[in-house]
Every structure is written in C-alpha cells, then in structure tokens.
Design a protein around this motif. Structure first.
Motif, PDB file in Angstrom:
ATOM      1  N   GLY A  99     -18.296  21.674  -7.999  1.00  0.00           N
ATOM      2  CA  GLY A  99     -18.057  23.170  -8.287  1.00  0.00           C
ATOM      3  C   GLY A  99     -17.054  23.294  -9.282  1.00  0.00           C
ATOM      4  N   SER A 100     -16.675  22.356 -10.225  1.00  0.00           N
ATOM      5  CA  SER A 100     -15.653  22.792 -11.256  1.00  0.00           C
ATOM      6  C   SER A 100     -16.425  23.231 -12.622  1.00  0.00           C
ATOM      7  N   ALA A 101     -16.074  23.927 -13.450  1.00  0.00           N
ATOM      8  CA  ALA A 101     -16.917  24.314 -14.756  1.00  0.00           C
ATOM      9  C   ALA A 101     -16.488  23.536 -15.583  1.00  0.00           C
ATOM     10  N   VAL A 102     -15.537  22.474 -15.512  1.00  0.00           N
ATOM     11  CA  VAL A 102     -15.191  21.762 -16.836  1.00  0.00           C
ATOM     12  C   VAL A 102     -15.588  20.259 -16.396  1.00  0.00           C
ATOM     13  N   ALA A 103     -15.349  19.537 -17.416  1.00  0.00           N
ATOM     14  CA  ALA A 103     -15.639  18.246 -17.736  1.00  0.00           C
ATOM     15  C   ALA A 103     -15.326  17.458 -16.202  1.00  0.00           C
ATOM     16  N   PRO A 104     -15.980  16.799 -15.712  1.00  0.00           N
ATOM     17  CA  PRO A 104     -15.809  16.238 -14.321  1.00  0.00           C
ATOM     18  C   PRO A 104     -14.708  15.250 -14.493  1.00  0.00           C
ATOM     19  N   PHE A 105     -13.569  15.884 -13.607  1.00  0.00           N
ATOM     20  CA  PHE A 105     -12.386  15.106 -13.585  1.00  0.00           C
ATOM     21  C   PHE A 105     -12.565  13.586 -12.686  1.00  0.00           C
ATOM     22  N   ARG A 106     -12.208  12.516 -13.428  1.00  0.00           N
ATOM     23  CA  ARG A 106     -12.529  11.451 -12.531  1.00  0.00           C
ATOM     24  C   ARG A 106     -11.027  10.842 -12.838  1.00  0.00           C
ATOM     25  N   ASN A 107     -10.643  10.528 -11.501  1.00  0.00           N
ATOM     26  CA  ASN A 107      -9.009   9.829 -11.342  1.00  0.00           C
ATOM     27  C   ASN A 107      -9.406   8.550 -11.736  1.00  0.00           C
ATOM     28  N   LYS A 108      -8.911   7.970 -13.025  1.00  0.00           N
ATOM     29  CA  LYS A 108      -9.142   6.703 -13.223  1.00  0.00           C
ATOM     30  C   LYS A 108      -7.916   5.869 -13.214  1.00  0.00           C
ATOM     31  N   GLU A 109      -7.185   6.232 -12.124  1.00  0.00           N
ATOM     32  CA  GLU A 109      -5.567   5.451 -12.291  1.00  0.00           C
ATOM     33  C   GLU A 109      -5.651   4.209 -11.742  1.00  0.00           C
ATOM     34  N   LYS A 110      -5.073   3.426 -12.496  1.00  0.00           N
ATOM     35  CA  LYS A 110      -4.656   2.031 -11.651  1.00  0.00           C
ATOM     36  C   LYS A 110      -3.368   1.735 -12.212  1.00  0.00           C
ATOM     37  N   VAL A 111      -2.968   1.108 -11.038  1.00  0.00           N
ATOM     38  CA  VAL A 111      -1.536   0.950 -10.887  1.00  0.00           C
ATOM     39  C   VAL A 111      -1.070  -0.587 -11.068  1.00  0.00           C
ATOM     40  N   LEU A 112      -0.103  -0.978 -11.920  1.00  0.00           N
ATOM     41  CA  LEU A 112       0.085  -2.341 -11.829  1.00  0.00           C
ATOM     42  C   LEU A 112       1.491  -2.493 -11.026  1.00  0.00           C
ATOM     43  N   ILE A 113       1.347  -3.251 -10.091  1.00  0.00           N
ATOM     44  CA  ILE A 113       2.685  -3.682  -9.408  1.00  0.00           C
ATOM     45  C   ILE A 113       3.258  -4.950  -9.486  1.00  0.00           C
ATOM     46  N   THR A 114       4.178  -5.080 -10.069  1.00  0.00           N
ATOM     47  CA  THR A 114       5.103  -6.521 -10.454  1.00  0.00           C
ATOM     48  C   THR A 114       6.516  -6.425 -10.098  1.00  0.00           C
ATOM     49  N   CYS A 115       7.124  -7.429  -9.976  1.00  0.00           N
ATOM     50  CA  CYS A 115       8.414  -7.662  -9.639  1.00  0.00           C
ATOM     51  C   CYS A 115       9.059  -8.561 -10.716  1.00  0.00           C
ATOM     52  N   SER A 116      10.394  -8.408 -10.601  1.00  0.00           N
ATOM     53  CA  SER A 116      11.111  -9.503 -11.458  1.00  0.00           C
ATOM     54  C   SER A 116      11.285 -10.823 -10.516  1.00  0.00           C
ATOM     55  N   ARG A 117      11.802 -11.645 -11.380  1.00  0.00           N
ATOM     56  CA  ARG A 117      12.114 -12.988 -10.360  1.00  0.00           C
ATOM     57  C   ARG A 117      13.541 -12.684  -9.663  1.00  0.00           C
ATOM     58  N   ARG A 118      13.543 -13.806  -8.683  1.00  0.00           N
ATOM     59  CA  ARG A 118      14.826 -13.905  -7.759  1.00  0.00           C
ATOM     60  C   ARG A 118      14.904 -12.483  -6.918  1.00  0.00           C
ATOM     61  N   ILE A 119      13.554 -12.018  -6.488  1.00  0.00           N
ATOM     62  CA  ILE A 119      13.759 -11.023  -5.488  1.00  0.00           C
ATOM     63  C   ILE A 119      13.624 -11.401  -4.256  1.00  0.00           C
ATOM     64  N   THR A 120      14.408 -10.596  -3.423  1.00  0.00           N
ATOM     65  CA  THR A 120      14.479 -11.068  -2.096  1.00  0.00           C
ATOM     66  C   THR A 120      13.619 -10.928  -1.301  1.00  0.00           C
ATOM     67  N   TYR A 121      13.462 -11.370   0.043  1.00  0.00           N
ATOM     68  CA  TYR A 121      12.498 -11.245   0.789  1.00  0.00           C
ATOM     69  C   TYR A 121      11.868  -9.795   1.274  1.00  0.00           C
ATOM     70  N   ARG A 122      13.142  -9.186   1.565  1.00  0.00           N
ATOM     71  CA  ARG A 122      13.029  -7.648   1.996  1.00  0.00           C
ATOM     72  C   ARG A 122      12.207  -6.899   1.092  1.00  0.00           C
ATOM     73  N   TYR A 123      12.514  -7.135  -0.381  1.00  0.00           N
ATOM     74  CA  TYR A 123      12.097  -6.261  -1.216  1.00  0.00           C
ATOM     75  C   TYR A 123      10.742  -6.765  -1.828  1.00  0.00           C
ATOM     76  N   ARG A 124      10.381  -8.173  -1.467  1.00  0.00           N
ATOM     77  CA  ARG A 124       9.072  -8.485  -1.839  1.00  0.00           C
ATOM     78  C   ARG A 124       8.076  -8.023  -0.903  1.00  0.00           C
ATOM     79  N   HIS A 125       8.603  -7.902   0.520  1.00  0.00           N
ATOM     80  CA  HIS A 125       7.712  -7.386   1.566  1.00  0.00           C
ATOM     81  C   HIS A 125       7.514  -6.045   1.276  1.00  0.00           C
TER      82      HIS A 125
END
Lengths: 322, 286
Positions: free
Chosen positions: A50-76
């Motif tokens: 029911g929106s009168a504008v162009a269909p809004f498609r949420n094409k969000e994609k998130v990249l999740i990375t970490c640095s080296r020497r990360i500890t177990y807690r933060y990795r979890h």
C-alpha cells in the motif's frame, strides 16, 4: 516462492529504470533505494503493502569481521551477533596494522555488502566496534564494555534463528543529532530485511537499545505470551507477557563519528570518553605514587624535627644504668 | 547479576573523571573540525552537527517506509536511570522492551499478520538443544539447593521445638512421680496417725495412669502350686475324648524338660532312694 517471483516481475520495469542509477558510483542525492516516481509505479502499488512510492526493498547486507588477536569472549560475541542477523556475512580475520581502512573498504566492495560491523580487539583487553555504512557512509567507533555472551547459563531464553526482531529505542535517541545518526545506523544494521531468504516468519524476540549515562546498552529478550492462534494473542494475554533474556549483552561507548567509511573527517568526538589505556595509566600512577609519597613524608618529618628540636628530657638518663 | 565488576569500574571511572563537567553541554562549535578550546579536555570535542544531519538524510531510508520493514518502537525512559544500580537499570531495560513489545503486538494484531510462533513449529533455534539442556540442569540444581536449604532450616527449627517439648514432658513426668510418692507417704502417715483402723475412708487415690489396667502378674497368685512354671496361666481347655485315659497311658504332656527338676517336692522326696550304707559298701567291694 511463486508469490515472490510474481512480485519481482511486476516492478521489474520500475526496477530496471532504477538499476542503472543504482549501480553507478554516484548515487542520486537524498535516496538510495529508488526514486519517488508516483506514475509508473502505480501498477506496482497494489503488489506492495500500500505505499505509493517505488517499492522499498531492504537490501541490507552486513559484513562482520574482526581483527587478529581477538580473545575468546569477543569472538563468541561476534558469533552471537552473527547468529542474530541472518543478513550478515562473516569474513576472515583482518590484519590490523596499517592500511586497515582501505583493506576493509575493498573487502566490503568485494563482498558487496552495504554495511560492516568490525570488531577490533587491542591488547587482548579492549574491544572496539566499528559500525560503517559502505560506500562513503559515516562510520562510528565504539568501545565495548560489559560483554555477556549467549553461552552464559543465566541467560535462559531462546528464540528462532533468523526471525525478525522487534527493535525498541529509548526516546533519548531523538534528542541529539549524533544519537539520531546512531539510531539510524543501528536500525539499518540490526533490522532483518523483510523478505530475506534466511528470515523466519514469526516475531518472537525483541532488542532493546537504550542510552544510559552516555552509553548505548543492548539487550535481547525472548517474548513469551500465552496464545492459541498465531495471529491473535489470548484475551488478557498481553498483560501476562513475559520477557526472558536470551543474550548477548553489551554496552557501547561512542568514541568518534567519521564522515567516510573507516576514516574521513571527524564529525563528533565524545567529550566524556577516556581511552582504557589512559584509565590504566592513571591507576598505575596512583599506585606508583605511594612510595614517592612515603619518601616525601619521611623527609618532611625530618625537616620538621630539625626545626623544632625537643627540650632535653629530664628522665632520659633514669633507667640507663640498668 | 553476572560479573559486572569490569563494566562498573569503567563506568564509574568515567563518571568520576567528568563529574565536574557533567553539566556542561558539548561545545556548540557549528563550524568544521579544528576549533580547539584549551580549557578542559571535555570541551575540546568536535561536534559537527550540520554535517551529521546531512549525512543522516543521505543514508536514511525514505520517510514513508512501511513500519513492517523497520519494526522499531520508541519508548520513553521516564526519569534518569542510575547506571550503577544494576537492578534498576535492568528493570528499566525490561520495561522498555515490554512496553515496546506490547505496542508492536497491538499493531501486528491489527494488521492481521501472523506473528506468534505456534508450539509445534520446529526450526533451528539460536541456542542448541544441548545448551538448553545444560541450562535446564542448572536451574533444577539451583531449585534443589534452595529447597534443601529450606528443609534443613525447617528441620533445625523443628528439632529445637521438639527438644523443648521433650524437656517439658520429662519435667512433667518427674513432677508426677514426685507427687505420687508424696501422696503415698502422706497416706501412710495418716494411717499411722489414725492407727490402722479398718475400713479406712482415705484409701489413697493412687492413680494408675500409665498402666493398662490390672496386668497379669505371674509371681504370686493364689491356688497355684509352686512347681507350676507357667504360674497357673497355662490354659487347659475342655478335655476331649478320653483325655484322662490317654494322659494316664502316655503321660500328661507339657514341656519336656520339666520332668526332672529340683523343685520343693523333689528335694524332700526320698522314695526312690534305698539303703544308703549298704549300697556304697556293695559297690566298693565289687
């Protein structure tokens, strides 16, 4: 599935008109996800909700990375967040030395992601989280405190993997511009896109983001409400609704907001932020001061004694013979 | 609460450091970065509001995006929440989430969207079954521990009370015994004084509480021969068919070993003993 294909076919023309614009490096100002063209999209309107504008498609994609020497807690923690966001992709560890910014930007383009959550762990003690919007978007650097992962046995809730979350914000997100920006970025990153392949249908958990004492606190709760049908809550059931914490938990302290992705001009600095290194240095200095103070106190006492000598004591010689 | 020491330490430190400046708002430097004030570190901060708002416009989703895409709810926090008070803080978060969910559910219900998970919907969950099993085990053990502690406490209390009651009972019993003895002594004294007149009216009211009536005593009973080891209690039922004749023929029955015993009768019984001296002399010779 057939229903999905049908919907993509109908606005194909409109989408086709948009596509060349979308893929161009310079986006049209003001909008990322399509033009506001009422005319050709009138046919697409009934297909959308029911929106009168162009269909809004949420094409969000998130990249999740970490640095080296990360500890177990933060990795979890990183893995937990990965399981919460079905529209997220995990990438291998990034060398955190020089050229971190450009390497990550390239990675984003390569994986065609529109935002990034980068967990940077320094000295195996402090975790910094970067929230970045990909092409030329702003980036925010946070310090992460108070991490509790989903593994903890005191967090007893559970929910569907990939179900879309309800997100609640406290109203003080709307008070200041930098909080507004934070809120917008959180919404875009943490809200699962509606028609994502891995998204599950029901809503059974809720995120709570609140600002307390200048920090952003995150909680994730499972919703349990007595119900017999899937589209209606039982009478009075809303009052009997309980939330059970699922985890993870963390607290974000914004440090800086940059204009570009992983760099760029600084637009905001948190005046109350003290880096954990400084805190540790301060503590050490306080402790180190103990010995110096003791020595000073001794010297002072000596000076004092020298200046005000005592009178010779009458009874000093009294017991000497024995 | 699970170990919040670290977070408290950090939050506390920051509060300490900037307590003096907490009322000072962030400097309103509307211009671009580069403006430094040397006064205090907290006023040094850059804050480019214009650029932030511009960028916000850039990246934001269109304004009239369906709520179904975002699923966000705003909730008013009310008063200021104390960071260091764990319970209050968690309660604030909980109420925020609860309130938000209520609003969202009302919206979803009005939109007739299927949003509640049916109980038979099996799909991958965010925590594995093994993990949930561990959680369950832990919860159960906690519950058991609490219950045991309560039981132990109750047992201790009960023991205390029982001990008191027991002491009371013992005291009571001792008192009663004393009273009884006293009353017997008194009665005896009275009798002495009264001179043992027959037909006393003051029969001691010896209460035999605690004894079940008149028990059968085996020791002294009238009409019982001293040799009767059963004390006259052994019952002789109705004599059956030729009981007497059988008795005379086969003996009287009863216990086997009682036949040859030193009772009062047999001691003075010399019937079976014949001629003392001659017997010994005879044996000696042969």
């Amino acid at each position: 599935m057939a229903k999905k294909r049908k919907r993509t076919d109908v606005p194909a023309e409109a989408a086709g008109a948009e596509k060349p614009d979308d893929s161009a490096p310079e986006r049209p100002p003001r909008t990322l996800f399509g033009f506001k063209e009422p005319a050709p999209d009138a046919e697409a309107a009934p297909a959308e909700a029911g929106s009168a504008v162009a269909p809004f498609r949420n094409k969000e994609k998130v990249l999740i990375t970490c640095s080296r020497r990360i500890t177990y807690r933060y990795r979890h923690l990183m893995q937990d967040i990965l399981s919460l966001l079905p529209h997220a992709k995990k990438d291998s560890k990034v060398e955190s030395k020089q050229s971190k910014g450009s390497a990550l930007n390239e990675l984003l383009e390569l994986r065609s992601c529109s935002s990034c959550l980068f967990f940077e762990c320094r000295k195996q003690k402090d975790l910094y989280l970067w929230m970045v919007k990909s092409p030329g978007g702003p980036s925010i650097k946070f310090l992460v405190n108070a991490v509790h992962t989903m593994e903890e046995l005191k967090l007893t809730g559970n929910h569907l993997k990939g179900s879309r979350p309800l997100i609640t914000f406290s109203t003080n997100f709307d008070e200041q511009p930098h909080w507004k920006l934070v809120k917008e970025m959180i919404t875009q990153i943490f809200a699962t896109p509606k028609d994502h392949r891995k998204a599950k249908p029901f809503h059974d958990h809720v995120f709570a983001f609140s600002i307390v004492d200048g920090h952003v606190w995150f909680r994730n709760y499972q919703i349990s409400v007595p119900h017999n049908e899937i589209d209606k809550v039982d009478k009075g059931g809303l009052d009997k609704m309980t939330l059970i914490e699922v985890g993870p938990r963390f607290c974000l302290n914004p440090i800086k907001i940059f204009g570009g992705s992983f760099g760029g001009p600084t637009w905001y600095e948190n005046p109350y932020y003290i880096s954990p290194n400084q805190i540790r240095a301060l503590e050490k200095r306080q402790k180190a001061g103990k010995y110096a103070k003791k020595v000073k106190a001794k010297v002072r006492r000596k000076m004092h004694e020298m200046e005000n000598t005592l009178e010779p004591d009458e009874f000093a010689e009294l017991w000497k013979g024995e | 609460m699970v170990g919040l020491a670290r977070e408290e330490a950090l939050a506390h430190d920051e509060v300490i450091m900037d307590d003096a400046d907490s009322d000072v708002e962030v400097s309103d430097s509307e211009d671009d970065s580069g403006e430094e004030a040397q006064a205090t570190p907290s006023e040094n901060a850059i804050y480019n509001k214009v650029a932030i708002l511009e960028k916000l416009e850039d990246i934001a989703w269109p304004k009239n995006v369906d709520w179904m895409h975002k699923l966000t709810i705003e909730h008013d926090q009310g008063g200021k929440v104390d960071v260091n008070d764990d319970l209050a803080r968690e309660l604030a978060f909980y109420t925020q989430a609860l309130d938000g969910t209520r609003q969202a559910f009302e919206k979803l219900q009005s939109m007739k969207v299927r949003f509640l998970r049916p109980t038979d919907y099996y799909a991958e969950m965010v925590k594995t079954d093994a993990h949930m099993h561990k959680i369950k085990g832990r919860l159960l053990s906690e519950k058991r521990r609490i219950e045991e502690a309560e039981e132990r406490k109750k047992a201790r209390e009960a023991k205390k009370i029982a001990k008191e009651v027991q002491a009371e009972k013992n005291k009571q019993r001792a008192k009663d015994k004393k009273e009884q003895i006293e009353s017997v002594k008194k009665w005896r004294k009275q009798r002495q004084q009264g001179g043992f007149a027959k037909g006393n009216d003051d029969v001691p009211d010896l209460n035999f509480e605690g004894e079940e009536g008149f028990k059968q005593s085996k020791k002294k009973r009238p009409g019982v021969s001293p040799g009767d080891r059963s004390g006259g209690l052994a019952k002789r039922g109705k004599e059956g068919k030729n009981r007497r004749s059988r008795d005379a023929k086969f003996g009287h029955g009863g216990r086997k070993g009682l036949k040859k015993q030193n009772t009062a009768e047999t001691t003075n019984d010399f019937r079976s003993y014949k001629g003392g001296e001659s017997q010994t002399k005879k044996r000696k010779r042969s």
